[in-house]
Enzyme design. Structure first.
Site, mmCIF file in Angstrom:
data_model
loop_
_atom_site.group_PDB
_atom_site.id
_atom_site.type_symbol
_atom_site.label_atom_id
_atom_site.label_comp_id
_atom_site.label_asym_id
_atom_site.label_seq_id
_atom_site.Cartn_x
_atom_site.Cartn_y
_atom_site.Cartn_z
ATOM 1 N N LYS A 116 -7.743 -4.991 2.026
ATOM 2 C CA LYS A 116 -6.650 -5.567 1.119
ATOM 3 C C LYS A 116 -5.893 -6.793 2.024
ATOM 4 O O LYS A 116 -5.697 -7.825 1.294
ATOM 5 C CB LYS A 116 -5.518 -4.537 0.818
ATOM 6 C CG LYS A 116 -6.084 -3.676 -0.311
ATOM 7 C CD LYS A 116 -4.963 -2.634 -0.885
ATOM 8 C CE LYS A 116 -5.515 -1.750 -1.893
ATOM 9 N NZ LYS A 116 -4.950 -0.758 -2.113
ATOM 10 N N LYS A 199 -16.551 0.030 -5.998
ATOM 11 C CA LYS A 199 -15.704 1.227 -6.787
ATOM 12 C C LYS A 199 -14.927 0.726 -7.935
ATOM 13 O O LYS A 199 -14.640 -0.761 -8.076
ATOM 14 C CB LYS A 199 -14.788 1.950 -6.036
ATOM 15 C CG LYS A 199 -13.481 1.324 -5.639
ATOM 16 C CD LYS A 199 -12.437 2.163 -4.972
ATOM 17 C CE LYS A 199 -11.466 1.358 -4.669
ATOM 18 N NZ LYS A 199 -10.237 1.933 -4.272
ATOM 19 N N LYS A 202 -8.497 -1.160 -10.587
ATOM 20 C CA LYS A 202 -7.628 -1.902 -11.362
ATOM 21 C C LYS A 202 -7.587 -3.180 -10.929
ATOM 22 O O LYS A 202 -7.191 -4.556 -11.879
ATOM 23 C CB LYS A 202 -6.217 -1.290 -11.635
ATOM 24 C CG LYS A 202 -6.167 -0.126 -12.311
ATOM 25 C CD LYS A 202 -4.644 0.222 -12.257
ATOM 26 C CE LYS A 202 -4.734 1.654 -11.872
ATOM 27 N NZ LYS A 202 -3.404 2.437 -11.593
HETATM 28 P P1 TYM Z 1 -4.585 5.071 -6.422
HETATM 29 O O1 TYM Z 1 -3.184 4.765 -7.351
HETATM 30 O O2 TYM Z 1 -5.344 3.840 -6.217
HETATM 31 O O3 TYM Z 1 -5.510 5.971 -7.303
HETATM 32 C C1 TYM Z 1 -5.255 7.199 -7.804
HETATM 33 C C2 TYM Z 1 -6.456 8.379 -7.640
HETATM 34 O O4 TYM Z 1 -7.374 7.821 -8.295
HETATM 35 C C3 TYM Z 1 -8.400 7.803 -7.198
HETATM 36 N N1 TYM Z 1 -9.617 6.697 -7.722
HETATM 37 C C4 TYM Z 1 -10.813 6.928 -7.766
HETATM 38 N N2 TYM Z 1 -11.734 7.835 -7.627
HETATM 39 C C5 TYM Z 1 -12.978 8.091 -8.062
HETATM 40 N N3 TYM Z 1 -13.524 6.565 -8.404
HETATM 41 C C6 TYM Z 1 -12.736 5.584 -8.498
HETATM 42 N N4 TYM Z 1 -13.388 4.334 -8.927
HETATM 43 C C7 TYM Z 1 -11.530 5.689 -8.204
HETATM 44 N N5 TYM Z 1 -10.274 4.686 -8.285
HETATM 45 C C8 TYM Z 1 -9.239 5.546 -7.968
HETATM 46 C C9 TYM Z 1 -7.973 7.728 -5.842
HETATM 47 O O5 TYM Z 1 -8.856 8.091 -5.007
HETATM 48 C C10 TYM Z 1 -6.895 8.460 -5.954
HETATM 49 O O6 TYM Z 1 -6.925 9.761 -5.760
HETATM 50 N N6 TYM Z 1 -2.769 5.743 -1.888
HETATM 51 C C11 TYM Z 1 -3.180 6.492 -3.247
HETATM 52 C C12 TYM Z 1 -1.984 6.934 -3.851
HETATM 53 C C13 TYM Z 1 -1.204 8.144 -2.984
HETATM 54 C C14 TYM Z 1 -1.273 9.377 -2.937
HETATM 55 C C15 TYM Z 1 -0.324 9.783 -1.998
HETATM 56 C C16 TYM Z 1 -2.642 10.244 -3.116
HETATM 57 C C17 TYM Z 1 -0.007 7.928 -2.422
HETATM 58 N N7 TYM Z 1 0.480 8.781 -1.804
HETATM 59 C C18 TYM Z 1 -0.333 11.173 -1.659
HETATM 60 C C19 TYM Z 1 -2.426 11.334 -2.810
HETATM 61 C C20 TYM Z 1 -1.486 12.064 -1.878
HETATM 62 C C21 TYM Z 1 -3.609 5.347 -4.004
HETATM 63 O O7 TYM Z 1 -3.504 4.158 -4.043
HETATM 64 O O8 TYM Z 1 -4.181 5.941 -5.243
#
Ligand code: TYM
Length: 337
Positions: A116, A199, A202
């Site tokens: 990023k 992957k 968004k």
């Molecule tokens: P975020 O908001 O990008 O995504 C939320 C969840 O969706 C999963 N994900 C995917 N899984 C499979 N294929 C994909 N293409 C795909 N895109 C997204 C992500 O792995 C995630 O589980 N840093 C985290 C948010 C976070 C978090 C936490 C997660 C903040 N605090 C504590 C777990 C525990 C994030 O940006 O997810």
């Protein structure tokens, strides 16, 4: 307090809807884990200002949208605490202590940070993007979570979380549960439909990302245009046939079938037949989901009540862990009165 094992996970309120990967990689498991776990799920709005901060009104709206979509996906406020991260001030409070335990080099090795920050150049990024995974560790450790349902892209952040928990425990005495990642097979990394080396996300161009709020005709168009390969054979082979294997994985997930049985079902047929079936299975989920999300969003006061109740439950737990961690570090307790 429940004596079931505990689960915590989070999702960012970015964009106007979650995408397919969010649901299949993570949220579907959140819904299932309400049974058998003491469940805490968090809309991580503090994380959402680390990169390209949205307009304040947009951030508020997106936070409600994600909350509505999580409920539409099947979260039940009576069986889980659904809350907004900024409603629980213990998250950034614990994050500070964990930042002081994290090595600069260790944080610099986070691949999401590297990817990023590379876009705009590391010197132009806010420090929040750098400390992002440490705040994520605080999200998890505050709740003493045993399991963290996430997609593959979060594995490294979970590894950091485990290291920080162990480091804190070693230095100050047993305080935090060391959590495990719960990553689904098959749907751990849903790929971009236009570029199956990346992957689905968004932050990528619209044509490769299926949003769960997309109209059926839009979903059909995106799936039918998905990039595959030219050998014409329906076979699950993520290495050599990533685009096609991605479609098989999506179909298997939405029809609750094994990937091998979907492979068998379509073997010998053309890619067009598989794509039509994938579009249908996605729409069968997305259409009622989108309608239910809209209904929930039409009553923001009720949504806010659900989130307030969730935050109350979250704080009850987070404040106990925080007080313990601060005392262990040696911060002088504030005397009331
Ligand atoms: P975020 O908001 O990008 O995504 C939320 C969840 O969706 C999963 N994900 C995917 N899984 C499979 N294929 C994909 N293409 C795909 N895109 C997204 C992500 O792995 C995630 O589980 N840093 C985290 C948010 C976070 C978090 C936490 C997660 C903040 N605090 C504590 C777990 C525990 C994030 O940006 O997810």
């Amino acid at each position: 307090m429940s004596n079931q094992p505990r689960v915590l996970s989070g999702i960012q309120p970015t964009g106007e809807s979650m995408q397919l990967g969010n649901y299949l990689g993570a949220v579907r498991n959140w819904v299932q884990m309400q049974d058998g776990f003491d469940a805490y799920y968090c809309v991580v709005d503090l994380h959402a200002i680390t990169l390209d901060p949205p307009e304040p009104a947009a951030l508020r709206q997106r936070t409600r949208i994600v909350a509505a979509q999580l409920l539409a996906a099947g979260l039940d406020p009576d069986r889980c605490a659904l809350f907004v991260q900024s409603h629980v001030p213990e998250h950034p409070q614990l994050s500070w202590v964990l930042e002081c335990l994290t090595g600069f080099g260790e944080a610099s090795r986070m691949t999401q940070f590297k990817d990023k920050s590379a876009k705009a150049g590391v010197d132009r990024q806010g420090v929040g993007l750098f400390t992002y995974p440490i705040l994520q560790a605080a999200d998890i450790l505050l709740y003493q979570a045993d399991q963290v349902p996430i997609g593959e892209d979060q594995r490294q952040h979970l590894e950091l979380t485990r290291n920080l928990a162990q480091r804190f425990n070693a230095r100050y005495g047993q305080t935090f549960v060391v959590p495990e990642a719960y990553i689904p097979k098959g749907a751990a990394k849903i790929l971009d439909l236009q570029d199956p080396t990346a992957k689905m996300s968004k932050s990528r161009p619209e044509a490769g990302t299926v949003y769960l709020s997309d109209e059926p005709a839009v979903i059909t168009k995106k799936v039918r245009r998905a990039v595959t390969d030219t050998d014409g054979e329906i076979r699950y082979d993520p290495e050599r046939k990533p685009g096609l294997s991605n479609l098989l994985a999506i179909h298997a997930a939405f029809t609750d079938a094994g990937i091998d049985s979907v492979e068998k079902e379509f073997s010998g047929q053309g890619y067009g037949a598989l794509k039509n079936a994938v579009a249908e299975s996605v729409i069968a989920f997305a259409q009622p989901f989108a309608a239910r999300s809209r209904e929930l969003l039409d009553d923001p006061a009720e949504l806010d009540r659900i989130l307030a109740k969730g935050a109350e439950r979250a704080r009850a737990l987070a404040s106990v862990t925080m007080a313990d961690a601060y005392a262990k570090v040696g911060f002088l307790p504030a005397v009331v009165g």
